[in-house]
Design an enzyme around this catalytic site. Sequence first.
Site, PDB file in Angstrom:
ATOM      1  CB  CYS A 153      -0.900  -0.053   1.243  1.00 27.15           C
ATOM      2  SG  CYS A 153      -1.700   1.483   1.685  1.00 27.15           S
ATOM      3  CB  CYS A 212       0.468   1.638   4.140  1.00 33.39           C
ATOM      4  SG  CYS A 212      -1.270   1.186   4.087  1.00 33.39           S
TER       5      CYS A 212
END
Length: 121
Positions: free
Chosen positions: A30, A33
């Site tokens: 991600c 993230c």
Amino acid sequence: MGTVTITAENFAETAGGEGITLLDFWATWCPPCRQFGPIFERVSEKHPDITFGKIDTDAEQLLAGEFNIRSIPTVMAVRDGVVVFQQAGALPERALESLIEQVRGLDMTEVKANAEEHSNK
């Protein structure tokens, strides 16, 4: 103190007691993230009295499911064993600091009374 890895095995011990725990639900694949990770780590160094935990949603699918995590990163704040905040999306450092101050300022007697009232409905 830095961040700690949270698993299904240590979740209750880490987030279930007294004090503040901030959780970052994330995954290696991600990009947001990966951008938020260093912010979360940097803020964790400024607040050694708070537990900062990272939950890898790929490795901990049961925990992610239990908290209905549908988008990552998701930040969750737990105080005295009660989830008091949950929001998807990476937070800027200033917003994360503001969240910490708001969680510190909560009247937990009132929060627990409201939680109990809602659970009885």
